[in-house]
Scaffold this motif. Structure first.
Motif, mmCIF file in Angstrom:
data_model
loop_
_atom_site.group_PDB
_atom_site.id
_atom_site.type_symbol
_atom_site.label_atom_id
_atom_site.label_comp_id
_atom_site.label_asym_id
_atom_site.label_seq_id
_atom_site.Cartn_x
_atom_site.Cartn_y
_atom_site.Cartn_z
ATOM 1 N N GLU A 49 -12.640 -15.831 29.804
ATOM 2 C CA GLU A 49 -11.797 -14.602 29.307
ATOM 3 C C GLU A 49 -10.188 -14.883 29.224
ATOM 4 O O GLU A 49 -9.544 -14.167 30.021
ATOM 5 N N PHE A 50 -9.926 -16.339 28.688
ATOM 6 C CA PHE A 50 -8.638 -16.567 28.515
ATOM 7 C C PHE A 50 -8.103 -16.480 27.291
ATOM 8 O O PHE A 50 -7.102 -17.274 26.726
ATOM 9 N N GLU A 51 -8.992 -15.870 26.245
ATOM 10 C CA GLU A 51 -8.329 -15.984 24.939
ATOM 11 C C GLU A 51 -7.333 -15.134 24.757
ATOM 12 O O GLU A 51 -6.973 -14.171 25.388
ATOM 13 N N VAL A 52 -6.559 -15.506 23.654
ATOM 14 C CA VAL A 52 -5.441 -14.539 22.905
ATOM 15 C C VAL A 52 -5.919 -13.475 22.380
ATOM 16 O O VAL A 52 -7.186 -13.698 21.852
ATOM 17 N N ASP A 53 -5.129 -12.328 22.003
ATOM 18 C CA ASP A 53 -5.645 -11.340 21.230
ATOM 19 C C ASP A 53 -5.914 -11.622 19.725
ATOM 20 O O ASP A 53 -4.658 -12.251 19.401
ATOM 21 N N PRO A 54 -6.927 -11.599 19.043
ATOM 22 C CA PRO A 54 -6.854 -12.063 17.971
ATOM 23 C C PRO A 54 -6.100 -11.139 16.847
ATOM 24 O O PRO A 54 -5.763 -11.707 15.734
ATOM 25 N N LYS A 55 -5.799 -9.981 17.082
ATOM 26 C CA LYS A 55 -4.908 -9.134 16.651
ATOM 27 C C LYS A 55 -3.301 -9.388 16.550
ATOM 28 O O LYS A 55 -2.625 -9.082 15.858
ATOM 29 N N GLU A 56 -3.092 -10.272 17.602
ATOM 30 C CA GLU A 56 -1.961 -10.384 17.988
ATOM 31 C C GLU A 56 -1.744 -12.216 18.056
ATOM 32 O O GLU A 56 -1.630 -12.508 19.104
ATOM 33 N N PRO A 57 -1.672 -12.822 16.952
ATOM 34 C CA PRO A 57 -1.907 -14.533 17.057
ATOM 35 C C PRO A 57 -0.594 -15.086 18.046
ATOM 36 O O PRO A 57 0.434 -14.620 17.712
ATOM 37 N N GLU A 75 0.730 -1.143 0.078
ATOM 38 C CA GLU A 75 -0.121 -0.122 -0.001
ATOM 39 C C GLU A 75 0.853 1.152 -0.121
ATOM 40 O O GLU A 75 2.038 1.113 0.455
ATOM 41 N N PRO A 76 0.352 2.405 -0.584
ATOM 42 C CA PRO A 76 1.114 3.486 -0.523
ATOM 43 C C PRO A 76 1.480 3.930 1.011
ATOM 44 O O PRO A 76 0.656 4.041 1.889
ATOM 45 N N GLY A 77 2.657 4.183 1.059
ATOM 46 C CA GLY A 77 3.217 4.720 2.543
ATOM 47 C C GLY A 77 3.486 3.627 3.364
ATOM 48 O O GLY A 77 3.894 3.623 4.370
ATOM 49 N N GLY A 78 3.257 2.306 3.070
ATOM 50 C CA GLY A 78 3.376 1.141 3.631
ATOM 51 C C GLY A 78 4.874 0.881 3.638
ATOM 52 O O GLY A 78 5.720 1.104 2.790
ATOM 53 N N GLU A 79 5.370 0.066 4.742
ATOM 54 C CA GLU A 79 6.971 -0.325 4.893
ATOM 55 C C GLU A 79 6.758 -1.834 4.546
ATOM 56 O O GLU A 79 6.184 -2.528 5.312
ATOM 57 N N ALA A 80 7.492 -2.230 3.419
ATOM 58 C CA ALA A 80 7.691 -3.735 3.158
ATOM 59 C C ALA A 80 8.223 -4.582 4.467
ATOM 60 O O ALA A 80 9.321 -4.150 4.552
ATOM 61 N N LEU A 113 -0.816 -1.901 12.224
ATOM 62 C CA LEU A 113 -0.932 -3.722 12.668
ATOM 63 C C LEU A 113 0.636 -4.316 12.601
ATOM 64 O O LEU A 113 0.943 -5.212 13.417
ATOM 65 N N SER A 114 1.395 -3.765 11.737
ATOM 66 C CA SER A 114 2.555 -4.325 11.353
ATOM 67 C C SER A 114 3.434 -4.057 12.618
ATOM 68 O O SER A 114 4.448 -4.809 12.943
ATOM 69 N N GLU A 115 3.272 -2.813 13.091
ATOM 70 C CA GLU A 115 3.995 -2.533 14.201
ATOM 71 C C GLU A 115 3.715 -3.155 15.656
ATOM 72 O O GLU A 115 4.539 -3.516 16.301
ATOM 73 N N ARG A 161 6.460 -9.903 18.095
ATOM 74 C CA ARG A 161 7.870 -10.884 18.040
ATOM 75 C C ARG A 161 8.985 -10.322 18.875
ATOM 76 O O ARG A 161 9.628 -11.263 19.434
ATOM 77 N N SER A 162 9.291 -9.020 19.233
ATOM 78 C CA SER A 162 10.168 -8.613 20.117
ATOM 79 C C SER A 162 9.893 -9.146 21.509
ATOM 80 O O SER A 162 10.810 -9.585 22.154
#
Length: 686
Positions: A352-360, A60-65, A161-163, A169-170
């Motif tokens: 309430e022990f699910e993981v965050d779906p945005k951070e698999p 996408e325009p402005g995105g960081e590959a 989201l990428s950040e 990962r960190s």
């Protein structure tokens, strides 16, 4: 390179939203359906339109590959074409808080872009805000059809989201490094503990389930926690340590402080709203809370002391008391940020022990202490009842309200009460007992839904759409009971629950859903975890934990640790000559203290005296202090103070009598070791 799947459909409640007695999601779904049905005649009208696409970050325009691929999936609420030929994409929402509005704008813009990619259709994106019965309150045109602007906003969102993935990962790398720095809680492991650690490691490795039965004092908590914690950190999983009582949570937190290095913050204690609210409320009240506008800081970890590895409830209260943020909602966020969460059984029973779906992440690990208490807690948690007395009180309170919404609610109340009485009378006119399988829950669910909609109308009219907390009117208390019954009637996993009808001793007609066998529902919850480890000193049901506790028979194994201590050192004597009820304390304390003194003086070495409460503890201390060398537990004891108590009961220390509360931090989950204690006295044992 990684892949990320994001499901964008569903409700997006803001932090601090005061949940309804029936779920907010159910309310939103009902409003959506009513709105969609009312507009079916529009041209080219479509509802629940599935949209999906795969996007490589950086394209996408402005995105960081960076090679990450994001799979977006959503379901647009409404799409139609006007007479002028303009396509309108509508996202339907309820609960229009500022945070929810911003989320809705972003969501509908992404849907518009997905529609363009999938069908080549340019559309006008709008958010339509609805009341509880599907009537339009207002609408907001998010963006005219300017693709470049929308794509740039989408690129920024995907960049965020990428950040988040980069931070995840960190964080996983930090967890793995931390796993190599864990410290053993004790200088050496006993034989039974070594067996438990080995079996836990095997269960974690193959993703199976394990139930451990070991005698009190065998060191179960430490033997199970340390390998589970090490595995979770190495594999990037979250570990939930669940116990039924706060005192046991304190023991787990103390154990974690021994195992974890001094920094960084790694474990958090989940507590109820009432335990963390700076206003002392038992439920969130956004309309009266100055912290509701910004409940969670951007980085809640930054508020914690960097040298304390464990954030207990009191640490959270101190960390956020001088900030504009909410300690409760910040703790909820931290439970998604930190690898270890210590909490009550309710976290499991509410799912309430699910993981965050945005951070698999991999599915979490559940470590459940005192698991023999879980079935009874589940039966209580999943039990719902409603009776005609409560509905009568509801109707009387509504007579004082002169409004159209109150009249509608009175009508719904009367209909629900009549149906309830009819069910009871048809089942057993003489009401001679409890009748199982007395009604079809799906039929009652319709009337409950009508009552719920009427309550939402009343809330919209009387309280501007925000459910009040604190002192409640009778109709709101009735609403909460109806909501619990409604949730149970509509639950997809209602296995083990039985619909019942009966008359109360007062003669009131009552219906309910009683959870008589929680095992099927517990089995469904356990299936959402990678590994489940339970432990207890007294398991119910003998050799079949899957029957009573809900474990999967194909994945579960049972480990029994025999008693390893010398029976000669475990002589038990019961003396029933004393009264230990609260009302008997003043009269019986001198007699009990005299007996305790004689037993302690006759035994060599140290003694541990367990009392039923701190009030009993204080009374015994006043009687024994002139005669014995005492150490006395206090309610405000810190971890350092508790360690000092333990150190006083060392093998070669002067003979000491330690007074502690039964079930507290000095009575459970602690290993005095070395044969230092020669006598344990329990005042008022169960």
């Amino acid at each position: 390179m990684g892949s990320l799947s994001i499901e964008m459909s569903g409700s997006t409640p803001a932090h601090g939203f005061q949940g309804s007695p029936a779920s907010a999601a159910a309310r939103g779904g009902s409003a959506h359906r009513l709105y969609q049905q009312a507009h079916l005649g529009a041209r080219d009208f479509e509802v629940e339109l599935p949209l999906d696409d795969r996007i490589r970050l950086g394209d996408e325009p402005g995105g960081e590959a960076n090679g990450d691929i994001v799979e977006l999936r959503g379901r647009a609420d409404v799409l139609y074409r006007t007479r002028s030929g303009t396509w309108i994409l509508e996202e339907l929402k309820t609960g229009a808080s500022a945070a929810a509005r911003e989320v809705a704008r972003c969501q509908v813009e992404v849907y518009a872009e997905l529609l363009l990619r999938k069908r080549g259709v340019e559309c006008r994106a709008e958010v339509v805000w609805l009341d509880s019965v599907g009537e339009e309150i207002c609408r907001e045109t998010v963006d005219p059809s300017r693709r470049s602007t929308r794509r740039q906003r989408m690129a920024l969102a995907l960049g965020r989201l990428s950040e988040r993935r980069r931070r995840a990962r960190s964080r996983t790398a930090r967890w793995r490094e931390l796993a190599e720095r864990l410290e053993p809680p004790y200088p050496r492991w006993r034989a039974g503990q070594r067996t438990m650690r080995s079996e836990v490691a095997a269960a974690l490795s193959d993703g199976s389930q394990l139930v451990v039965e070991a005698p009190t004092g065998a060191g179960k908590s430490a033997a199970l926690l340390e390998p589970a914690l090490r595995h979770a950190l190495r594999e990037g999983q979250r570990l939930y340590v669940l116990t039924p009582r706060k005192t046991q949570q304190h023991g787990i937190l103390s154990l974690l402080r021994r195992v974890l290095p001094a920094a960084p913050p790694t474990a958090v204690q989940r507590a109820a709203v009432g335990g963390l609210c700076h206003l002392g409320l038992g439920a969130c009240a956004p309309q009266s809370c100055e912290r509701a506008a910004d409940p969670v800081p951007d980085d809640p970890l930054a508020q914690l002391a960097p040298t304390r590895s464990v954030a207990a409830k009191r640490d959270l209260t101190r960390a956020f008391e001088a900030t504009p943020h909410c300690a409760y909602w910040s703790a909820r966020r931290l439970s998604r940020e930190l690898p270890v969460v210590v909490a009550d059984f309710d976290v499991l029973l509410r799912g309430e022990f699910e993981v965050d779906p945005k951070e698999p992440q991999p599915a979490p690990i559940l470590l459940i202490d005192e698991i023999h208490q879980l079935p009874d807690r589940a039966r209580s948690h999943w039990r719902a009842e409603l009776d005609s007395e409560l509905l009568d009180a509801c109707e009387r309170s509504l007579d004082l309200l002169a409004s159209k919404a109150a009249a509608s609610l009175r009508s719904a109340t009367a209909a629900l009460r009549d149906a309830l009485i009819s069910i009871v009378e048809c089942t057993d006119p003489h009401a001679s007992g409890v009748a199982p399988d007395a009604f079809d829950p799906s039929l009652l669910a319709d009337l409950l839904g009508v009552f719920d909609d009427a309550c939402w109308r009343a809330v919209d009219a009387l309280y501007a759409g925000v459910v009040p907390s604190g002192a409640e009117e009778p109709w709101i208390a009735t609403w909460r009971a109806v909501g619990q019954l409604q949730r149970e009637c509509s639950a997809a996993d209602r296995g083990g629950s039985v619909p019942v009808a009966f008359r109360k001793p007062s003669g009131a007609a009552a219906v309910g859903l009683w959870c008589v066998d929680p095992a099927p529902r517990l089995r469904g919850l356990f299936a959402r975890a990678s590994t489940v480890i339970g432990c207890s000193a007294t398991l119910p049901g003998g050799d079949a934990p899957e029957t009573h506790l809900g474990f999967d028979p194909a994945r579960c194994s049972l480990l029994r640790i025999p008693e390893s201590r010398d029976p000669a050192r475990r002589r038990i004597a019961l003396d029933a000559r004393f009264g230990t009820q609260l009302r008997e304390r003043e009269r019986e304390t001198p007699r009990i203290a005299a007996a305790v003194r004689s037993w302690v003086e006759a035994a060599p070495g140290h003694a541990l005296v367990l009392a039923p409460s701190f009030a009993w503890l204080g009374a015994l201390e006043r009687e024994l202090a002139p005669h014995l060398r005492l150490r006395v537990q206090q309610p405000e004891d810190s971890d350092e103070r508790r360690r000092a108590h333990e150190a006083a009961i060392a093998l070669h220390a002067p003979a000491t009598c330690l007074l502690a509360v039964a079930g507290g931090a000095l009575a459970e989950g602690i290993d005095y070791g070395g044969g230092a204690l020669s006598l344990v006295i329990a005042v008022g044992p169960p």
